[in-house]
Design a protein around this motif. Structure first.
Motif, PDB file in Angstrom:
ATOM      1  N   GLN A 272       4.582 -21.745  40.129  1.00  0.00           N
ATOM      2  CA  GLN A 272       5.946 -21.924  39.662  1.00  0.00           C
ATOM      3  C   GLN A 272       5.961 -22.398  38.214  1.00  0.00           C
ATOM      4  OE1 GLN A 272       8.669 -21.094  41.208  1.00  0.00           O
ATOM      5  NE2 GLN A 272       7.622 -20.439  43.091  1.00  0.00           N
ATOM      6  N   HIS A 273       4.997 -23.260  37.851  1.00  0.00           N
ATOM      7  CA  HIS A 273       4.904 -23.704  36.452  1.00  0.00           C
ATOM      8  C   HIS A 273       4.633 -22.528  35.536  1.00  0.00           C
ATOM      9  CE1 HIS A 273       3.845 -28.150  37.604  1.00  0.00           C
ATOM     10  NE2 HIS A 273       5.126 -27.815  37.833  1.00  0.00           N
ATOM     11  N   ARG A 274       3.730 -21.652  35.947  1.00  0.00           N
ATOM     12  CA  ARG A 274       3.429 -20.499  35.116  1.00  0.00           C
ATOM     13  C   ARG A 274       4.652 -19.589  34.988  1.00  0.00           C
ATOM     14  NH1 ARG A 274      -1.473 -20.928  38.000  1.00  0.00           N
ATOM     15  NH2 ARG A 274      -0.777 -19.351  39.516  1.00  0.00           N
ATOM     16  N   ALA A 275       5.388 -19.437  36.084  1.00  0.00           N
ATOM     17  CA  ALA A 275       6.599 -18.623  36.011  1.00  0.00           C
ATOM     18  C   ALA A 275       7.617 -19.236  35.076  1.00  0.00           C
ATOM     19  CB  ALA A 275       7.202 -18.449  37.412  1.00  0.00           C
ATOM     20  N   LEU A 276       7.730 -20.610  35.100  1.00  0.00           N
ATOM     21  CA  LEU A 276       8.668 -21.290  34.214  1.00  0.00           C
ATOM     22  C   LEU A 276       8.259 -21.124  32.757  1.00  0.00           C
ATOM     23  CD1 LEU A 276      11.117 -23.112  33.824  1.00  0.00           C
ATOM     24  CD2 LEU A 276       9.622 -25.104  34.163  1.00  0.00           C
ATOM     25  N   ALA A 277       6.950 -21.213  32.512  1.00  0.00           N
ATOM     26  CA  ALA A 277       6.478 -21.029  31.135  1.00  0.00           C
ATOM     27  C   ALA A 277       6.776 -19.614  30.654  1.00  0.00           C
ATOM     28  CB  ALA A 277       4.968 -21.323  31.062  1.00  0.00           C
ATOM     29  N   ASP A 278       6.571 -18.643  31.520  1.00  0.00           N
ATOM     30  CA  ASP A 278       6.855 -17.262  31.123  1.00  0.00           C
ATOM     31  C   ASP A 278       8.348 -17.063  30.869  1.00  0.00           C
ATOM     32  OD1 ASP A 278       6.016 -14.383  30.907  1.00  0.00           O
ATOM     33  OD2 ASP A 278       7.442 -14.227  32.570  1.00  0.00           O
ATOM     34  N   LEU A 279       9.184 -17.694  31.711  1.00  0.00           N
ATOM     35  CA  LEU A 279      10.633 -17.577  31.521  1.00  0.00           C
ATOM     36  C   LEU A 279      11.057 -18.231  30.214  1.00  0.00           C
ATOM     37  CD1 LEU A 279      13.359 -16.738  32.671  1.00  0.00           C
ATOM     38  CD2 LEU A 279      13.449 -18.917  33.886  1.00  0.00           C
ATOM     39  N   THR A 280      10.427 -19.394  29.895  1.00  0.00           N
ATOM     40  CA  THR A 280      10.746 -20.075  28.630  1.00  0.00           C
ATOM     41  C   THR A 280      10.372 -19.207  27.440  1.00  0.00           C
ATOM     42  OG1 THR A 280      10.363 -22.202  29.710  1.00  0.00           O
ATOM     43  CG2 THR A 280      10.367 -22.170  27.307  1.00  0.00           C
ATOM     44  N   ARG A 281       9.175 -18.595  27.509  1.00  0.00           N
ATOM     45  CA  ARG A 281       8.754 -17.720  26.410  1.00  0.00           C
ATOM     46  C   ARG A 281       9.722 -16.551  26.235  1.00  0.00           C
ATOM     47  NH1 ARG A 281       6.426 -13.138  26.566  1.00  0.00           N
ATOM     48  NH2 ARG A 281       5.910 -13.324  28.778  1.00  0.00           N
ATOM     49  N   ARG A 282      10.113 -15.946  27.330  1.00  0.00           N
ATOM     50  CA  ARG A 282      11.033 -14.822  27.243  1.00  0.00           C
ATOM     51  C   ARG A 282      12.397 -15.248  26.701  1.00  0.00           C
ATOM     52  NH1 ARG A 282      11.006 -12.501  33.114  1.00  0.00           N
ATOM     53  NH2 ARG A 282      12.698 -11.252  32.223  1.00  0.00           N
ATOM     54  N   LEU A 283      12.851 -16.471  27.083  1.00  0.00           N
ATOM     55  CA  LEU A 283      14.129 -16.966  26.576  1.00  0.00           C
ATOM     56  C   LEU A 283      14.076 -17.186  25.070  1.00  0.00           C
ATOM     57  CD1 LEU A 283      16.990 -17.961  27.124  1.00  0.00           C
ATOM     58  CD2 LEU A 283      16.040 -20.227  27.627  1.00  0.00           C
ATOM     59  N   SER A 284      12.937 -17.751  24.617  1.00  0.00           N
ATOM     60  CA  SER A 284      12.772 -17.967  23.169  1.00  0.00           C
ATOM     61  C   SER A 284      12.782 -16.657  22.410  1.00  0.00           C
ATOM     62  CB  SER A 284      11.470 -18.725  22.908  1.00  0.00           C
ATOM     63  OG  SER A 284      11.270 -18.895  21.525  1.00  0.00           O
ATOM     64  N   GLU A 285      12.053 -15.674  22.935  1.00  0.00           N
ATOM     65  CA  GLU A 285      12.033 -14.362  22.284  1.00  0.00           C
ATOM     66  C   GLU A 285      13.411 -13.720  22.288  1.00  0.00           C
ATOM     67  OE1 GLU A 285       9.148 -12.172  24.397  1.00  0.00           O
ATOM     68  OE2 GLU A 285       7.409 -13.204  23.514  1.00  0.00           O
ATOM     69  N   ALA A 286      14.156 -13.912  23.381  1.00  0.00           N
ATOM     70  CA  ALA A 286      15.506 -13.341  23.432  1.00  0.00           C
ATOM     71  C   ALA A 286      16.416 -13.990  22.385  1.00  0.00           C
ATOM     72  CB  ALA A 286      16.094 -13.524  24.838  1.00  0.00           C
ATOM     73  N   GLN A 287      16.286 -15.328  22.183  1.00  0.00           N
ATOM     74  CA  GLN A 287      17.112 -15.998  21.175  1.00  0.00           C
ATOM     75  C   GLN A 287      16.781 -15.511  19.780  1.00  0.00           C
ATOM     76  OE1 GLN A 287      19.636 -17.915  21.510  1.00  0.00           O
ATOM     77  NE2 GLN A 287      19.592 -18.156  23.736  1.00  0.00           N
ATOM     78  N   VAL A 288      15.475 -15.328  19.533  1.00  0.00           N
ATOM     79  CA  VAL A 288      15.073 -14.826  18.218  1.00  0.00           C
ATOM     80  C   VAL A 288      15.624 -13.428  17.987  1.00  0.00           C
ATOM     81  CG1 VAL A 288      13.093 -14.153  16.807  1.00  0.00           C
ATOM     82  CG2 VAL A 288      13.028 -16.284  18.108  1.00  0.00           C
ATOM     83  N   ARG A 289      15.554 -12.592  19.039  1.00  0.00           N
ATOM     84  CA  ARG A 289      16.100 -11.249  18.894  1.00  0.00           C
ATOM     85  C   ARG A 289      17.607 -11.280  18.648  1.00  0.00           C
ATOM     86  NH1 ARG A 289      12.606 -10.031  23.211  1.00  0.00           N
ATOM     87  NH2 ARG A 289      14.353 -10.087  24.674  1.00  0.00           N
ATOM     88  N   ARG A 290      18.315 -12.176  19.352  1.00  0.00           N
ATOM     89  CA  ARG A 290      19.761 -12.269  19.151  1.00  0.00           C
ATOM     90  C   ARG A 290      20.094 -12.669  17.710  1.00  0.00           C
ATOM     91  NH1 ARG A 290      23.047 -13.145  23.629  1.00  0.00           N
ATOM     92  NH2 ARG A 290      24.731 -13.276  22.085  1.00  0.00           N
ATOM     93  N   ILE A 291      19.311 -13.599  17.161  1.00  0.00           N
ATOM     94  CA  ILE A 291      19.551 -14.022  15.771  1.00  0.00           C
ATOM     95  C   ILE A 291      19.291 -12.856  14.826  1.00  0.00           C
ATOM     96  CG2 ILE A 291      18.727 -15.558  13.949  1.00  0.00           C
ATOM     97  CD1 ILE A 291      18.250 -17.662  16.159  1.00  0.00           C
ATOM     98  N   ASP A 292      18.170 -12.134  15.074  1.00  0.00           N
ATOM     99  CA  ASP A 292      17.854 -10.998  14.204  1.00  0.00           C
ATOM    100  C   ASP A 292      18.941  -9.934  14.288  1.00  0.00           C
ATOM    101  OD1 ASP A 292      15.547 -12.271  13.484  1.00  0.00           O
ATOM    102  OD2 ASP A 292      14.249 -11.173  14.910  1.00  0.00           O
ATOM    103  N   GLU A 293      19.418  -9.694  15.490  1.00  0.00           N
ATOM    104  CA  GLU A 293      20.477  -8.695  15.634  1.00  0.00           C
ATOM    105  C   GLU A 293      21.751  -9.130  14.927  1.00  0.00           C
ATOM    106  OE1 GLU A 293      20.950  -8.183  19.783  1.00  0.00           O
ATOM    107  OE2 GLU A 293      19.044  -7.090  20.071  1.00  0.00           O
ATOM    108  N   ALA A 294      22.087 -10.424  15.010  1.00  0.00           N
ATOM    109  CA  ALA A 294      23.292 -10.902  14.318  1.00  0.00           C
ATOM    110  C   ALA A 294      23.141 -10.754  12.811  1.00  0.00           C
ATOM    111  CB  ALA A 294      23.560 -12.368  14.695  1.00  0.00           C
ATOM    112  N   LYS A 295      21.929 -11.078  12.280  1.00  0.00           N
ATOM    113  CA  LYS A 295      21.700 -10.901  10.846  1.00  0.00           C
ATOM    114  C   LYS A 295      21.825  -9.447  10.449  1.00  0.00           C
ATOM    115  CE  LYS A 295      18.637 -14.917  10.206  1.00  0.00           C
ATOM    116  NZ  LYS A 295      17.267 -15.361   9.839  1.00  0.00           N
ATOM    117  N   ALA A 296      21.229  -8.558  11.273  1.00  0.00           N
ATOM    118  CA  ALA A 296      21.317  -7.146  10.940  1.00  0.00           C
ATOM    119  C   ALA A 296      22.763  -6.652  10.978  1.00  0.00           C
ATOM    120  CB  ALA A 296      20.472  -6.316  11.928  1.00  0.00           C
ATOM    121  N   ARG A 297      23.556  -7.167  11.923  1.00  0.00           N
ATOM    122  CA  ARG A 297      24.951  -6.771  11.997  1.00  0.00           C
ATOM    123  C   ARG A 297      25.744  -7.271  10.789  1.00  0.00           C
ATOM    124  NH1 ARG A 297      25.368  -7.850  16.838  1.00  0.00           N
ATOM    125  NH2 ARG A 297      26.252  -9.955  16.737  1.00  0.00           N
TER     126      ARG A 297
END
Length: 515
Positions: free
Chosen positions: A415-440
Motif C-alpha cells: 500500500q505504501h508503494r501504491a501511495l508513492a506511485d499515486l503521489t508521483r503521478r499527482l505531481s506529474e499531473a500538476q506539472v502538466r496542468r501548469i505547462d498546459e496553462a502556460k501554453a494556453r
C-alpha cells in the motif's frame, strides 16, 4: 425281396426290417410304380432358400403333395411358381426317407392355361400398383433431343433395324445397343440387367450414359412376351434414373413394363418417333422463328426511329437551350468583382471594430499577472506535495508498525508503494496542468497580437482619423478639420487645408485604446 429279410426268429413267421431297409423298399416300389407323372394343382407354400432350390406344395381341395425343383432346373424355368397359381407340373414321384414323406421332383412347371397366367399377371399388377410404381407423378419427362439413345433388344431381329431406320430418317443420333434375349427363361434377368447397366454408366465417360432408353420387342403370344411381365423387369424399369420408353409387342399387347415406364409406345417404330423430333421440321420451325424475329426487330427499330424523329422535331435547338444560361452567367460574372470588393470592405471594417475593442493593454496586463502567479505557485507546489507525502508515509509507517501484525506488513508495504506511485503521478499531473496553462496563455497572447491592429497595419493597411474619430468615408474626410493617418511605424498628420505636417512618433501600446 427275400435278400433283405433277416433270418426269422424261431417261433415267429414275420421278418424284421431296419428303418432304412423299409424306407428304401417303399422308395423303390413308389418310383417303380409311378415313374414320370403330370400333376395339375394349385401352388401352395413356396420356399426359395439360398441354396437355389425351390420347395413348394401342390394341392387341390382335398390333398397336398410336396414338391422340389432343383437349382439347375429352377434356373431354366420360363415361369416361376407363385403361391395361388394353378399349374401343371411334370416330374417323378419319390420319397424322402429323412422325413418319411413322398414328394414330386419337378422337372417342368407351367401355368394351367391362359386363365392362370392372366390371374398371376393381375395379381402382380395389383401389388405393384399398391406400391405406387404406376403413379403418373413419378414418371420422368423425355428429353427433347437426346444425344445418346440406349436400346435394349435382340441384336438380330427386325426391331433394331426399324428403330435405326426411323432415327436416321427423323434425326440421326448416337445409339448404344445392349443385346438381350427377348423371350424365354433368360429374357427377364437379361432385360433387368441391361436397364441397370445403362443406369450405372458414367455421364460423359469413355462410354457415356444414354439420355434415353428404349426397351423394344416385336409382337408375339402372351407366353413369348411373359419375360416383360416379370416383377424383376418392372422394378428395374421403375428404378431407372434415365427416362424409359417401352415398346413391347404390338399396339394391342400390354405388359407390366408398359405401366412403370415413362412412356409406352405401341410399336418399336413409334418409340423411335417419340425419341427424336423430325430434323427437317425443326429446321423449318427455326427458319420461321428467325424470320419472325428479324421482322419483329426491323419493325421495332422502324417504330422507335420514327418516334425519335417526332420527338426530335419537338425539341428546341441546342444553341437555344444554352442562350439563357449563358446570359445569366455573363450577368453574374459582371456582378462578381463588385460583390467581392464590397465583401472585403465590410469584413475589413468589422475586423477593425473588433480589434479596437480588444484593449490590448488590459489583455497583456492580465496575461502577465496570470503568468507571474503561476510562476510563483509552480515552485511551491512540488515541495508541498513532497512534504505532505512524506508526512503521510511516516505516519502510516508508524501506525502500521504499532497496529499491523507481522504477517500483513507486506500488504502495508505494498500500500505504501501504491501511495508513492499515486503521489508521483499527482505531481506529474500538476506539472502538466501548469505547462498546459502556460501554453494556453501564450496562445492567447499570440492571438491577441494577431488580432490587434498593429499586425493589420504591418500588412500595408492604415487608419485614418479626423476630429478624434475613425474616418471610414470620403464625406467624413472632407468635413474633418484635419486628418491623421496611422501606419505601422507611426502617424502622419495632414492639416485642414490639405497641408502636410511632420510625422509623429508612435505612441507606446500601454497608452490606451486605438480609438
Amino acid at each position: 425281396m427275400s435278400d433283405l429279410f433277416d433270418d426269422p426268429v424261431p417261433g415267429e413267421n414275420s421278418p424284421e426290417f431296419s428303418v432304412t431297409e423299409l424306407s428304401g423298399a417303399i422308395k423303390r416300389v413308389i418310383e417303380g410304380e409311378f415313374g414320370h407323372v403330370r400333376i395339375r394343382g394349385e401352388v401352395g407354400r413356396v420356399s426359395m432358400p439360398r441354396s437355389g432350390h425351390v420347395y413348394l406344395d401342390l394341392k387341390d381341395d382335398r390333398s397336398v403333395i410336396s414338391g422340389v425343383i432343383w437349382k439347375g432346373v429352377a434356373g431354366r424355368l420360363a415361369t416361376k411358381p407363385e403361391e395361388g397359381m394353378e399349374v401343371i407340373a411334370t416330374g417323378r414321384i419319390t420319397t424322402f426317407g429323412g422325413q418319411s414323406k413322398y414328394q414330386i421332383v419337378i422337372e417342368d412347371i407351367r401355368p394351367a392355361g391362359m386363365g392362370a397366367l392372366m390371374a398371376m399377371l393381375e395379381k402382380r399388377k395389383a401389388a405393384l400398383q399398391a406400391e405406387g410404381l404406376f403413379d403418373p407423378a413419378r414418371k420422368k419427362k423425355l428429353p427433347y433431343l437426346p444425344e445418346i439413345i440406349g436400346v435394349v433388344t435382340s441384336p438380330s431381329g427386325a426391331v433394331i433395324r426399324d428403330i435405326l431406320h426411323r432415327l436416321r430418317d427423323r434425326f440421326p443420333r448416337k445409339v448404344l445397343i445392349w443385346p438381350v434375349a427377348v423371350q424365354g427363361a433368360a429374357c427377364a434377368p437379361e432385360v433387368a440387367k441391361a436397364i441397370r447397366g445403362f443406369n450405372a454408366m458414367t455421364p460423359g465417360g469413355a462410354l457415356p450414359r444414354p439420355d434415353l432408353l428404349i426397351v423394344a420387342r416385336g409382337g408375339g403370344s402372351i407366353e413369348d412376351l411373359w419375360g416383360f411381365n416379370e416383377e424383376v423387369v418392372a422394378r428395374a424399369a421403375a428404378a431407372s434414373e434415365i427416362p424409359l420408353i417401352s415398346a413391347v409387342g404390338h399396339e394391342t399387347d400390354t405388359t407390366l413394363i408398359d405401366f412403370v415406364s415413362d412412356l409406352r409406345a405401341p410399336t418399336p417404330t413409334a418409340a423411335a418417333e417419340h425419341a427424336v423430333p423430325v430434323r427437317m421440321e425443326l429446321l423449318s420451325w427455326v427458319g420461321d422463328a428467325q424470320a419472325r424475329l428479324s421482322h419483329a426487330l426491323t419493325s421495332r427499330l422502324d417504330r422507335n426511329g420514327q418516334r425519335l424523329r417526332d420527338l426530335a422535331r419537338a425539341l428546341p435547338r441546342p444553341e437555344a437551350l444554352l442562350d439563357s444560361p449563358r446570359q445569366r452567367f455573363d450577368a453574374q460574372s459582371d456582378r462578381l468583382p463588385a460583390a467581392l470588393i464590397r465583401s472585403v470592405q465590410v469584413r475589413r471594417v468589422a475586423l477593425s471594430d473588433v480589434a479596437g475593442s480588444l484593449r490590448p493593454s488590459l489583455l497583456r496586463r492580465a496575461i502577465e499577472g496570470e503568468r507571474r502567479r503561476l510562476s510563483v505557485l509552480g515552485p511551491r507546489l512540488a515541495p508541498a506535495l513532497s512534504r505532505s507525502t512524506l508526512n503521510r508515509r511516516t505516519g502510516l509507517e508508524a501506525l502500521s508498525a504499532r497496529l499491523t501484525p507481522r504477517p500483513i506488513r507486506s500488504e502495508v508495504a505494498q500500500q505504501h508503494r501504491a501511495l508513492a506511485d499515486l503521489t508521483r503521478r499527482l505531481s506529474e499531473a500538476q506539472v502538466r496542468r501548469i505547462d498546459e496553462a502556460k501554453a494556453r496563455l501564450d496562445g492567447l497572447d499570440r492571438l491577441r497580437e494577431t488580432l490587434g491592429h498593429r499586425a493589420t497595419l504591418a500588412r500595408g493597411y492604415a487608419i485614418v482619423r479626423g476630429d478624434d474619430k475613425v474616418i471610414t468615408s470620403t464625406a467624413a474626410a472632407a468635413d474633418a478639420a484635419g486628418l491623421e493617418i496611422e501606419f505601422s511605424d507611426g502617424r502622419f498628420k495632414i492639416g485642414g487645408a490639405g497641408t502636410k505636417t511632420k510625422r509623429s512618433k508612435p505612441k507606446p501600446p500601454e497608452q490606451g485604446s486605438l480609438f
